[in-house]
Enzyme design. Structure first.
Site, PDB file in Angstrom:
ATOM      1  N   LYS A  16     -18.644   5.820   8.222  1.00 47.14           N
ATOM      2  CA  LYS A  16     -18.532   6.737   7.139  1.00 47.14           C
ATOM      3  C   LYS A  16     -18.942   6.236   5.765  1.00 47.14           C
ATOM      4  O   LYS A  16     -19.557   6.750   5.015  1.00 47.14           O
ATOM      5  CB  LYS A  16     -17.032   7.369   7.207  1.00 47.14           C
ATOM      6  N   ARG A  91      -7.700  13.915   5.699  1.00 45.38           N
ATOM      7  CA  ARG A  91      -7.455  13.076   6.973  1.00 45.38           C
ATOM      8  C   ARG A  91      -6.323  13.855   7.774  1.00 45.38           C
ATOM      9  O   ARG A  91      -6.013  13.386   9.075  1.00 45.38           O
ATOM     10  CB  ARG A  91      -7.017  11.730   6.758  1.00 45.38           C
ATOM     11  N   ARG A 125     -15.330  -6.740  11.093  1.00 43.37           N
ATOM     12  CA  ARG A 125     -15.830  -6.241   9.861  1.00 43.37           C
ATOM     13  C   ARG A 125     -15.222  -7.357   8.502  1.00 43.37           C
ATOM     14  O   ARG A 125     -13.826  -7.832   8.964  1.00 43.37           O
ATOM     15  CB  ARG A 125     -15.076  -4.822   9.360  1.00 43.37           C
ATOM     16  N   ARG A 169      -4.306   2.676  14.121  1.00 46.22           N
ATOM     17  CA  ARG A 169      -5.274   3.569  13.273  1.00 46.22           C
ATOM     18  C   ARG A 169      -5.954   4.422  14.060  1.00 46.22           C
ATOM     19  O   ARG A 169      -6.021   5.783  13.736  1.00 46.22           O
ATOM     20  CB  ARG A 169      -6.199   2.581  12.342  1.00 46.22           C
TER      21      ARG A 169
HETATM   22  P1  AMP Z   1      -9.872   3.708   4.981  1.00 53.02           P
HETATM   23  O1  AMP Z   1     -10.377   2.825   3.898  1.00 53.02           O
HETATM   24  O2  AMP Z   1     -10.399   5.316   4.493  1.00 53.02           O
HETATM   25  O3  AMP Z   1      -9.847   3.375   6.410  1.00 53.02           O
HETATM   26  O4  AMP Z   1      -8.307   3.889   4.518  1.00 53.02           O
HETATM   27  C1  AMP Z   1      -7.275   2.913   4.729  1.00 53.02           C
HETATM   28  C2  AMP Z   1      -6.057   3.386   4.848  1.00 53.02           C
HETATM   29  O5  AMP Z   1      -5.641   4.076   3.381  1.00 53.02           O
HETATM   30  C3  AMP Z   1      -5.817   4.155   5.628  1.00 53.02           C
HETATM   31  O6  AMP Z   1      -5.542   3.649   7.114  1.00 53.02           O
HETATM   32  C4  AMP Z   1      -4.522   5.234   5.164  1.00 53.02           C
HETATM   33  O7  AMP Z   1      -3.375   4.101   5.658  1.00 53.02           O
HETATM   34  C5  AMP Z   1      -4.929   5.076   3.824  1.00 53.02           C
HETATM   35  N1  AMP Z   1      -5.793   6.400   3.523  1.00 53.02           N
HETATM   36  C6  AMP Z   1      -6.843   6.477   3.078  1.00 53.02           C
HETATM   37  N2  AMP Z   1      -7.298   7.801   2.889  1.00 53.02           N
HETATM   38  C7  AMP Z   1      -6.301   8.624   3.188  1.00 53.02           C
HETATM   39  C8  AMP Z   1      -5.860   9.930   3.173  1.00 53.02           C
HETATM   40  N3  AMP Z   1      -6.700  10.790   3.039  1.00 53.02           N
HETATM   41  N4  AMP Z   1      -4.766  10.146   3.773  1.00 53.02           N
HETATM   42  C9  AMP Z   1      -3.693   9.535   3.908  1.00 53.02           C
HETATM   43  N5  AMP Z   1      -4.095   8.049   4.135  1.00 53.02           N
HETATM   44  C10 AMP Z   1      -5.241   7.419   3.693  1.00 53.02           C
END
Ligand code: AMP
Length: 220
Positions: A16, A91, A125, A169
């Protein structure tokens, strides 16, 4: 003029972030990653960051209201007026519903990648803690061993990219985020893309869908 309001859906490691960044560069739209905003808050030690850090470290989702607040604030900035690309938001169904009361998405892109490949992608990564550039030990190797090509900082593995956290996750994704595919399908804006291909092939499909969306909205 109708804005281009794009949402990327897909499990951690689906690509993404990569696709969202490429799309923003091509169309001059802001890339809004709630994960990046939260990581920045953690780095700065703001009250939001302090609250989010433990939740993020264990791979859980931060509360919907907090994330909706972040999004409301970010979308009010002037660079969002031609549209935006959301990466990692919404999410949960509650976030999507909350978001619908602010504005409506006109293109939801679901990037599909088999689970075993997702795990391999995420654990290998590496990220630059200074400028946020992403690398991969197999597919996007830095020119100098473990150093960022852009700013020279030492690369690191995100705490939540460690194998034990990745599994949780992915479970959170299946339970809370995967239902958004049906949600956006019901709104007639969903497009599914095979993400288990070269990123440039994936991007060609992404842009053709976004171009069609823009044409339908009288934009391009
Ligand atoms: P990402 O970089 O998008 O994988 O996000 C890393 C972490 O940030 C996730 O595992 C969540 O803990 C938190 N996070 C990011 N976006 C959201 C969201 N829209 N809702 C809730 N938690 C989020």
């Amino acid at each position: 003029m109708t804005q281009l309001k794009v949402v990327f859906l897909g499990a951690p490691g689906a690509g993404k972030g990569t696709q969202a960044k490429m799309l923003c560069e091509k169309y001059g739209l802001p890339h809004i990653s709630t994960g990046d905003i939260l990581r920045n808050a953690v780095k700065k030690g703001t009250p939001l960051g302090v609250q989010a850090e433990v939740i993020m470290d264990r791979g859980d989702l931060v509360p919907d209201e907090l994330v909706l607040g972040i999004i409301r604030e970010r979308l009010a900035e002037p660079d969002c007026s031609p549209g935006f690309v959301l990466d990692g938001f919404p999410r949960t169904i509650a976030q999507a519903e909350g978001f619908d009361s602010i504005c409506s998405v006109n293109c939801a892109l679901q990037i599909d990648v088999p689970r075993d490949i997702l795990v391999k992608r995420v654990v290998r990564r590496r990220t630059c803690p200074q400028c946020g550039s992403m690398y991969h030990l197999d597919y996007k190797i830095p020119e100098k061993d473990n150093l960022c090509d852009h700013c020279g900082a030492a690369l690191a593995q995100r705490d939540d990219d460690k194998e034990e956290v990745v599994e949780s996750r992915l479970a959170v994704y299946e339970e809370k985020t995967a239902p958004l595919v049906a949600y956006y399908n019901g709104k007639g804006v969903l497009h599914r893309i095979d993400g288990d291909r070269d990123m440039n092939l994936v991007f060609a499909e992404v842009t053709s869908i976004v171009d069609r969306t823009g044409e339908m909205n009288g934009q391009r």
